[in-house]
Design an enzyme around this catalytic site. Structure first.
Site, PDB file in Angstrom:
ATOM      1  CG  HIS A 152      -0.236   0.040   2.552  1.00 47.59           C
ATOM      2  ND1 HIS A 152       0.122   1.217   3.161  1.00 47.59           N
ATOM      3  CD2 HIS A 152       0.157  -0.952   3.386  1.00 47.59           C
ATOM      4  CE1 HIS A 152       0.706   0.964   4.317  1.00 47.59           C
ATOM      5  NE2 HIS A 152       0.749  -0.357   4.483  1.00 47.59           N
ATOM      6  CB  CYS A 158       1.319  -3.994   5.194  1.00 47.21           C
ATOM      7  SG  CYS A 158      -0.150  -4.951   5.652  1.00 47.21           S
TER       8      CYS A 158
END
Length: 547
Positions: free
Chosen positions: A458, A477
């Site tokens: 992301h 992440c």
């Protein structure tokens, strides 16, 4: 182009090895009639009928203790050998002596040292001793021992090469073919192929990094046998062009050993070429690039060849844990390198820096596939972050903590609640989220890739992290440096999602899911060696201490 696409329809060896080794589902393997290795000629003709009878007697008898002359007497090994010798004929020995394919296998087993494997796993010293005895006096016991030991070596080496041989203690990703691997079928196919060198080459991981690691391992191994290097002592930082020192001469030699720069290895004078060599060395070892012989750089320069060999061996083993051929296109996230590559048609079509999980929230090694691109994604706080960060923050600052981070709390019916209602005992009854926007923890773009860890790639509002050499700051992440550019690249087949269109959609702060209409696999790998864009081997920080 992968080797698979280059092979003819009868290139079954490759197809079998990378389609879970199911021999029964394949057609006949190609014959390789050229050999680079001659057989070993015995001093007199060998009675292969007597050897075949001994094999039948020992392997197919009721008494397990007779098998393998007591060296291996497990029932499991005996059952495997019964399958291998179902025809009750020797594999490696003929009337003249050891078959060329047997000699070829001995050479291949010796060469596995350059894959970072301890070749004494295959009792190679004993095999070589037996082969010399066969040249002089081929007794039945010597022939039987050589025949069965060489078969056992192949079975073990093929499994080692395809699946790895060490215990995966750090729970890194593991080859999914383990339970379906059948070394007996692989042996039969390799014998049909009549070329052990080619067979083992096809068993190697086919990712280009593996071949680079192995080539460097060979180079360093040869250098270790022929050269020794004295220790480099600290050199003053304030070097000026034209300064000279014995240590500068040593520095030149050591730099050339490691990176083949600078070319002048005899001068004791500080010149621009030494500075440039140091900068290259520092980059390849994830050091601060200064061009100065600082303490950290000198420490790395003094690392022994043995240390580098151990690193390469470890990472070749890690690559054997992975699947061996990667369907293209694919995304390759090298976790310690902190970079991402998009590989298509054997070329890197897109590359960028990434931010990985901090050591306490390590990014896992994983395989997944891109499902969709999310523009203006909302963020729902995961349970782990809720427990370890948000709840302690609420306890310290109450509602001010949520407000400062742009977070809102909701009950199970979706109603906004005050932070004071949430504590360490009841937090599972609530959800905490963040509205879309460029200040959101996910930024403006998210790349969904379903996996058991709920990990994805992301955007991030912390753009300042991408200029740093150390980028292990996330909660697990992977944050990407060029999210909109990458989204445009992934959606380039669609006229509806140009960069300008994606940017305008994100400004509306309205969440849109854009499906990916083709298969794009994602591989997060933990390798503390890597290869840079120029093909140079990198030695990276073991950021999670998994080495």
């Amino acid at each position: 182009m992968s080797l698979l696409t280059k092979l003819s329809p009868k290139g079954v060896l490759w197809i079998v090895l990378y389609n879970i080794f199911v021999l029964s589902a394949c057609t006949e393997a190609p014959k390789r009639t050229s050999h680079h290795t001659e057989g070993i000629i015995a001093s007199h003709a060998i009675d292969t009928s007597a050897l075949n009878h001994l094999l039948e007697q020992r392997i197919f008898s009721e008494s397990v203790s007779q098998f393998f002359v007591g060296k291996t007497d497990t029932v499991d090994k005996l059952e495997i050998f019964k399958k291998v010798y179902a025809a009750k004929k020797c594999l490696w020995i003929e009337k003249q002596g050891i078959k060329p394919i047997g000699s070829d296998l001995l050479k291949v087993l010796a060469d596995l040292q350059y894959d970072g494997i301890n070749i004494e796993r295959y009792q190679l010293s004993e095999l070589e001793s037996l082969s010399k005895q066969i040249e002089k006096e081929a007794t039945d016991e010597i022939l039987f021992s050589f025949e069965t030991l060489l078969t056992d070596a192949f079975l073990k080496a093929s499994r080692d090469m395809v699946l790895g041989y060490t215990v995966n203690a750090n729970k890194e990703i593991k080859n999914k073919n383990d339970s379906m691997f059948n070394e007996v079928d692989v042996l039969k196919l390799a014998l049909e192929n009549e070329n052990m060198s080619e067979s083992f080459r096809l068993m190697q991981p086919q990712h280009p990094w593996y071949r680079k690691f192995r080539k460097e391992y060979i180079r360093l191994s040869q250098m270790k046998m022929s050269e020794s290097f004295p220790t480099i002592h600290p050199i003053k930082d304030s070097l000026a062009i034209g300064d000279s020192s014995v240590q500068i001469a040593l520095l030149r030699k050591r730099l050339f050993r490691d990176i083949q720069l600078p070319e002048d290895t005899s001068s004791a004078i500080w010149k621009e070429d030494v500075k440039e060599g140091l900068e290259r060395f520092q980059y390849l070892h994830q050091l601060k690039v200064t061009g100065k012989p600082d303490t950290a750089t000198i420490h790395k320069l003094n690392a022994s060849i043995e240390t580098k060999l151990k690193s390469l061996a470890l990472n070749m083993e890690r690559m054997r844990w992975l699947q061996h051929d990667f369907r293209q296109p694919y995304i390759w996230v090298a976790i310690p390198k902190m970079e991402m590559e998009y590989v298509e048609k054997d070329s890197i079509a897109f590359q960028m820096r990434v931010v990985i999980g901090r050591p306490s929230r390590a990014t896992p090694a994983l395989d997944a596939s891109i499902l969709n691109v999310v523009l203006s994604p909302p963020w729902n706080v995961p349970p782990t972050i809720m427990k370890e960060e948000v709840i302690p923050g609420i306890a310290r600052r109450g509602g001010a903590y949520l407000a400062r981070r742009g977070l809102k709390a909701y009950d199970r019916r979706g109603r906004v609640v005050h932070a004071s209602a949430i504590n360490a005992r009841n937090y599972r009854n609530f959800s905490i989220g963040q509205a879309p926007g460029y200040r959101s923890s996910l930024g403006e773009v998210k790349f969904n890739m379903p996996n058991p860890w709920a990990i994805y790639m992301h955007d991030t509002p912390h753009r300042e992290d991408f200029v740093k050499s150390y980028r292990a700051y996330s909660s697990g992440c992977v944050r990407v440096h060029k999210p909109k550019e990458f989204a445009t690249f992934l959606l380039r087949d669609s006229i509806n999602y140009s960069y300008q269109k994606i940017d305008s959609i994100c400004k509306l702060r309205k969440t849109i899911f854009v499906p990916i209409n083709r298969q794009i696999d994602v591989h997060f790998v933990y390798l503390t060696n890597a290869v840079d864009s120029a093909g140079n081997i990198m030695y990276l920080k073991d950021v999670y201490k998994w080495d």
